[in-house]
Structures are given as C-alpha cells and as structure tokens.
Scaffold this active site. Sequence first.
Site, mmCIF file in Angstrom:
data_model
loop_
_atom_site.group_PDB
_atom_site.id
_atom_site.type_symbol
_atom_site.label_atom_id
_atom_site.label_comp_id
_atom_site.label_asym_id
_atom_site.label_seq_id
_atom_site.Cartn_x
_atom_site.Cartn_y
_atom_site.Cartn_z
ATOM 1 N N SER A 3 0.865 -1.187 0.000
ATOM 2 C CA SER A 3 0.000 0.000 0.000
ATOM 3 C C SER A 3 0.892 1.225 0.000
ATOM 4 O O SER A 3 2.066 1.164 0.401
ATOM 5 C CB SER A 3 -0.890 0.003 1.240
ATOM 6 N N TYR A 29 -2.084 -0.828 10.367
ATOM 7 C CA TYR A 29 -2.206 -1.070 8.934
ATOM 8 C C TYR A 29 -0.926 -0.670 8.199
ATOM 9 O O TYR A 29 -0.382 -1.445 7.391
ATOM 10 C CB TYR A 29 -3.395 -0.287 8.383
#
Length: 588
Positions: free
Chosen positions: A458, A471
């Site tokens: 990501s 995350y």
Amino acid sequence: MSAATPAPRRREVTGRGVRLAVWEQGAEDRPTVLLVHGYPDTHRVWDDVAAALAADHHVVRYDVRGAGASGRPARRRDYRLELLADDLFAVADAVSPGRPVHLVAHDWGSIQSWEAVTRPDARRRIASYTSLSGPCLDHVGHWIRRRMANPTPRHIGQLLNQLGHSWYIGAFHLPVVAPAAWRHGLAGRWDTVLRVAEGVTPRPEHPQPTLADDAVHGISLYRANMLPRLLRPRHRPTDVPVQLVGLRRDHYVGAALAEDLGRWVPDLRQHTLDAGHWSALLEKGPVVARLVGEFVAEREGRPLPAGPPAGQDGRRGPFAGKLAVVTGAGGGIGRATALAFAEQGADLALCDLDLAAAERTAELAGLLGATAHAWRVDVSDGPAVDAFAAEVAARQGVPDIVVNNAGIGHSGTFLETTEKEWQRVLDVNLWGVIHGCRAFGALMTERGRGGHIVNLASAAAYLPSKVLAAYATSKAAVLMLSDCLRAEMAGHGIGVSAICPGVVRTGITATTTFSGLDAAQQAARQKRVSKMYARRNYPPEKVADQILRAVAGRRAVVPVTFEARAARVLSRLAPGVLRAAARLDIGR
C-alpha cells in the site's frame, strides 16, 4: 512407459545433395518428435531431452549439414536456409512418412526450423513447433525495421540491447578471425566457457570431438544467411502451432525479439525457463522435455504427462498457458486481477474467506475462457495455505504467478489499537503474504521454471499516519519482505513485485475496523470513508492492469494512483514533509 530408455538407432538420410546422419529412439507408432540442434553443437546436445521423451515418443535427431557425422558442403551457398529446411523435410519424410512430426529446435536449429514452418504447406508435415533461442531471421528483419521507423527511447534501447547480445555475429563475418579462434584455443576450452558462462557441468560426451571442425564449417550459416535475411526480410507467417520457450539468462537472444511474434503466429504459446542458452538443454533437459511432452500431447489429443499443467486449451494472450493464483479473489482488486489475467489467457486458482464470492469470480473467469477453480482459505492460517498450495499443484499444476492480495483495513492510533486488533491486522496483511510466498514459492523453486510473485502492499507502506499505526506497519513489512524475497528468488528466475495502491474504490472500506468505536460508530465511520473512496473513483481494474504490467515487466515496486506516486517521491526527497503530515487526523 518403458522401464529403460531405448538406445538410439542410427540410419542415413539423403538431404539436398548431402548425407545426413540420423538417430532414432522409442517406438515408431508413437508421435514423432524431431529435434534439431544449433551451432556449434551436434545431435548429442539433445541427449537429456531425448532420453526423457523416448519412453512415450518416437524421438528423432540428426546432425545438420556441416556438423558431426553428416556431410560437410564446401561452398558457403550450400548452407542457405532453404537447403537446411529441405534437409529437415527429407528427414521428416524418411522417419515419419505418413504422419506429421512435432518439431523442436534450438539456436541455429531453431532458425532453420522457422524457415521450414513458415513455408505455405508446412502444416501438412509439421504438427507443432517448439522453438528455443533461435528466431526467424525474416521476423527479426521486420522487427528491426519497425523500431527504426519508430525510434522511441524504448525501441532504441531494445535495438542497442540486442546489438550487444549479437556482437559475435560481426566477428563471424570477418575473414580468418573466427576460424582461427576456434582452431587455436576456443574449441579446446569450450567446456570451460560453458561451465563459467552457463553453469554447465562438464561431461565426457560434450563438447563433441568434432567441435573444431563443426564450428569452423558452421560459420557459413552466418555468412550465407544473416545479412540477406535481415536486410531483405520476407513475409513469413505460419499456421503451425508454435510454443516459444524463452530463456531468462540467454546471453545471445534477447526477450524483446519475441514481442512482435503474434503478428506472424496466430497459434502461439509462450513459456519462460530460468536457464541460459546452453544450460537449458545440458542442465534442464527434463524440464524442456516436459514442456515438449505437454505441447505434443495437447496437439495429439493424448493424455497429458503426469501432473497436468495449466493452460491446455490453446487460449491466446500474453499469459496463455500460465496459471495464476490470486488470494482475496472474491471482490475488489483480487477479482479485477483474476479477470484481467483470465482475459489475457491465464488459468486461475482462486481463494477467499467468502467461498461464494470466489466461486462467482471463477464463474466470470470461465466466461472469458479460463479454467478457474475456487477454494475457501483463511490466509492467516499457515497450514490452511500449505494445504491450498498442495491442492492447486495436484489439480492444476504449479503456478507461474502468485498474487498475495488478501488484506484487511484498520484505523487507529498506536495507543488506541488493542493487542487483539494488532494481531488480526498482522495475521492477515503480513502473515497471509508470508504464508503465500512460502507455500507457493517452494513449489515454484522446486519446479525450476521461474515465475512471479506479486504482494499487495500500500502507499501506507511509506506514507506514515498516526491513525494507521497497525495497517501502515503491516504494509511496510510487506514492502520490505518483497525486497528481501526478490533478492533470494532472483537466482531461481522468480520475480517479486510489491504493488502499492493509494485510494482505490473497493469493498475494503466497508469492512475496515476502527479502534475505540462501538458498533454504531463503526458503521457510521465505514459509511463516511466509503463515500470518500467513492468520490476518488479510482477503480480496482486500473490496479489490476498495473499488476499485469508488473508481472510482464518484472517491476519491483509499483505505486498505483497519483497520490501513491507522489508520496513515493516525497518519501525519498522530502521525508520530513511526510512525517509532519503524519500528525494529521486524516479520515477521522
């Protein structure tokens, strides 16, 4: 399958004015596989491939004109491609008079075989053609012309790269130099050259005792054919089914030469083998034999060799004949990626926690012509992923591409995020990738045919945020894992890409959890974030397109979306700016 490898039987065949020494193995009622060697080899370069094929095929090899035990024409013009192709057909007619042969060729054997398969009536005598490391010279001539006519930086780079690969061709056109080099040193040290440059283990039967004479006479192959065909290329299409086996460590034939092949060959299948120019035959002969056996069985309508491969339906596209595994394939980026691979010819092995969603993806892929199977798998469960990999290998074969896509979203500062929430995020986002890389990476390295692993990271991997502690940490770990794994897998010909999307319109926002919120607050936050991602309106299909490009181009790190690319640049040029922005309560 017989208990022992049949011994070769020798015979002679008359070609176009030259005597050809021919060797046969295996039962003559089996499909005939005709092996054609290159320069400066003889039929012995095929020993390992022939031994692996002979139990189930009628295997035929011959020394081409000027090599080994065959006749040696004195004139340069007697080495022209049309005469070499006539020799090939003479052997095929003699050993398999009533049935077309399956042609397999390497190096100059492949170049002269292209001459044969591009003749108008070739399909009558040649059932299939597997080519290794030897292009059609006419195709190369057109390839050069198209790039000279459109000299983009990429085209110029391809031309210069292939020119560097082909330096020896110029030397072979110099009088005296090349023959003298072979006669006075190179032939005697050829085994050392192969060992150092190719990693080939020395063996008594290779190189052959006639190497010096074979090499000197074979120089006429270059002088009689290279310039005429490259400067005045002919139009040479073929309707013969072709399997092109690219060699990842080939020092002589660049992969770019195959880019335009589809315009000449409508029925084309491509594989990439992690091998060098000669080590493909001398070190990985059984692997080459496996590829040939599968291709022949498909064309003959016979049972495939044990362990059925992916891609048996003759589908076309850059990933035809490949098997792609996609985790988290039930929706979003996973589904888009699976369908993109299916559209480009690949078959699929899919998994998701939601089996019905994965089965729906498989159904959609089937409408695109792919063979696709679905499993319910929790990627955070290591033994479950191991079992999934074993089932895929048994049912569809070892995959060529693995996309570790499954992931979950979570928002919360470090102190807000509970240990249980940390564990959940790391189990799926990091351990899920680890499990997938380990289970399938072991199968791919053992198979020895290269491949590619894609890990979904990501932009959060290098874009810190105080509200994405767990995350961002998990995705940064995936990015570093990919870098480490890439270094390890390079020696096996397996590429590794880390994909770093930014804000993409997927269903992950609807299931993202938030620390410190009750159920009602969670639902409200999910709805608000989902609206924000919807307004950005960047579809998962665009991410899928970048994944396919990453696999095709063996790209290491791929930021997707403008914000992901901008953050990547800032992380290198002005990391302080990103650290300051990390203090903002974005998404709250």
